[in-house]
Design a protein around this motif. Structure first.
Motif, PDB file in Angstrom:
ATOM      1  N   ALA A  86      -0.140   1.932 -12.387  1.00 61.00           N
ATOM      2  CA  ALA A  86      -0.796   2.320 -11.058  1.00 61.00           C
ATOM      3  C   ALA A  86      -2.027   3.446 -11.206  1.00 61.00           C
ATOM      4  N   TYR A  89      -5.418   2.463 -11.035  1.00 63.39           N
ATOM      5  CA  TYR A  89      -5.947   1.963  -9.774  1.00 63.39           C
ATOM      6  C   TYR A  89      -6.495   3.264  -8.778  1.00 63.39           C
ATOM      7  N   LYS A 170      -5.283   4.600  -0.381  1.00 56.71           N
ATOM      8  CA  LYS A 170      -4.115   3.757  -0.986  1.00 56.71           C
ATOM      9  C   LYS A 170      -2.869   4.353  -0.981  1.00 56.71           C
ATOM     10  N   PHE A 172       1.064   3.983  -2.474  1.00 60.49           N
ATOM     11  CA  PHE A 172       1.974   3.542  -3.319  1.00 60.49           C
ATOM     12  C   PHE A 172       3.331   3.714  -3.111  1.00 60.49           C
ATOM     13  N   GLU A 204      -5.184   0.059   1.498  1.00 60.89           N
ATOM     14  CA  GLU A 204      -4.672  -0.725   0.585  1.00 60.89           C
ATOM     15  C   GLU A 204      -3.271  -0.286   0.227  1.00 60.89           C
ATOM     16  N   PHE A 206      -0.180  -0.641  -2.497  1.00 65.05           N
ATOM     17  CA  PHE A 206       0.476  -1.064  -3.715  1.00 65.05           C
ATOM     18  C   PHE A 206       1.803  -1.102  -3.750  1.00 65.05           C
ATOM     19  N   LEU A 208       5.029  -0.930  -6.007  1.00 66.77           N
ATOM     20  CA  LEU A 208       5.568  -0.500  -7.346  1.00 66.77           C
ATOM     21  C   LEU A 208       6.968  -1.030  -7.328  1.00 66.77           C
ATOM     22  N   ILE A 228       1.039  -6.135   2.037  1.00 61.60           N
ATOM     23  CA  ILE A 228       0.966  -5.715   0.333  1.00 61.60           C
ATOM     24  C   ILE A 228      -0.433  -6.495  -0.015  1.00 61.60           C
ATOM     25  N   ASN A 229      -1.068  -5.677  -0.736  1.00 59.03           N
ATOM     26  CA  ASN A 229      -2.188  -6.237  -1.547  1.00 59.03           C
ATOM     27  C   ASN A 229      -2.110  -6.118  -2.780  1.00 59.03           C
ATOM     28  N   LYS A 230      -1.287  -5.694  -3.489  1.00 60.64           N
ATOM     29  CA  LYS A 230      -1.100  -5.767  -4.767  1.00 60.64           C
ATOM     30  C   LYS A 230       0.422  -5.157  -5.202  1.00 60.64           C
ATOM     31  N   ILE A 232       2.558  -4.379  -8.639  1.00 62.29           N
ATOM     32  CA  ILE A 232       2.751  -3.854  -9.979  1.00 62.29           C
ATOM     33  C   ILE A 232       4.219  -3.635 -10.404  1.00 62.29           C
TER      34      ILE A 232
END
Length: 255
Positions: A86, A89, A170, A172, A204, A206, A208, A228-230, A232
């Motif tokens: 993470a 990013y 962002k 997380f 954005e 992320f 986790l 959610i965009n990404k 991990i």
């Protein structure tokens, strides 16, 4: 073996089999049965297990918060790898938000030791504040609020309102459960509301999530997965699970 290491191993054994026996644990770690009982007593106080005659059984984790340091033991290496990935990013000068998950704490730890400059971290997590406190290149903003001792995080209206005041680049976050159908879920309403505000305030998001989070739905809904965009995750998450999220347009990154 230190007591913390024994207890972490016991939690791993419980994750695998659902129960443990005092005699077997004593032989495995080469300690007395009395020492093993003390370990089980502590883990019971922390909410991870229930002792039985001659052993213990794992408590259900879906409907309750587990004491922070016990959660931090679970899948520790996977969470550390996710936190390290993470970090890739995060860019210099960004405003980011970290939730009170043990995976976000791993990100805070690598961020503290890294070379990122002029980062602003907004968080409701007391452990994250403490971790980043002595890094002069990171500005830490705590939400304040009511301290939830079991999660070591601030919750309630004050924390929620604070999150609405910042422009977060962002976020997380982690969760208790994650499915395409049920979305992001948490074990309590108060944690779900905090994470909802984190998601809404970020440009954005992320996720986790170690492999244990997938395919489960906890008590309280945070949001649908389309927020959610990404994601991990670690390499223990099945390809079938990952394909479900890829099919709805979410980028998946393996740590």
């Amino acid at each position: 073996m230190l007591a913390e290491d024994r207890r972490r191993k016991i939690t791993e054994l419980l994750d695998e089999s659902g129960s443990v026996r005092v005699r077997e644990i004593s032989r495995l770690f080469e300690v007395t049965e009395e020492t093993t009982r003390r370990d089980l007593e502590q883990l019971e106080r922390d909410g991870y297990l229930t002792r039985t005659h001659g052993g213990a059984i794992k408590n259900s984790l879906d409907q309750q918060e587990v004491a922070f340091h016990i959660r931090n033991m679970r899948n520790h290496e996977e969470k550390r790898a996710i936190g390290q990935k993470a970090l890739d990013y995060i860019e210099d000068g960004e405003v980011i938000a970290l939730d009170a998950s043990t995976t976000a704490l791993q990100l805070a730890r690598v961020l503290k030791e890294g070379t990122k400059k002029d980062i602003v971290v907004i968080t409701h997590a007391l452990k994250v504040v403490m971790t980043l406190a002595d890094n002069a290149m990171i500005t830490v903003i705590s939400t304040g609020g009511i301290l939830d001792h079991r999660t070591m995080s601030f919750v309630g209206p004050l924390a929620e309102n604070a999150l609405a005041n910042y422009n977060i680049k962002k976020a997380f976050i982690s969760c208790k459960g994650l499915t395409v159908e049920d979305g992001i879920t948490e074990s309590t309403d108060v944690q779900a509301r905090i994470k909802e505000h984190l998601i809404k305030g970020a440009k954005e998001v992320f996720m986790l999530a170690d492999h244990d989070k997938f395919g489960k739905a906890a008590l309280a809904t945070v949001s649908s997965v389309n927020m959610i965009n990404k994601i991990i995750t670690d390499n223990g998450t099945t390809e079938e699970e990952l394909n479900r999220f890829l099919s709805v347009g979410i980028e998946v990154i393996i740590a």
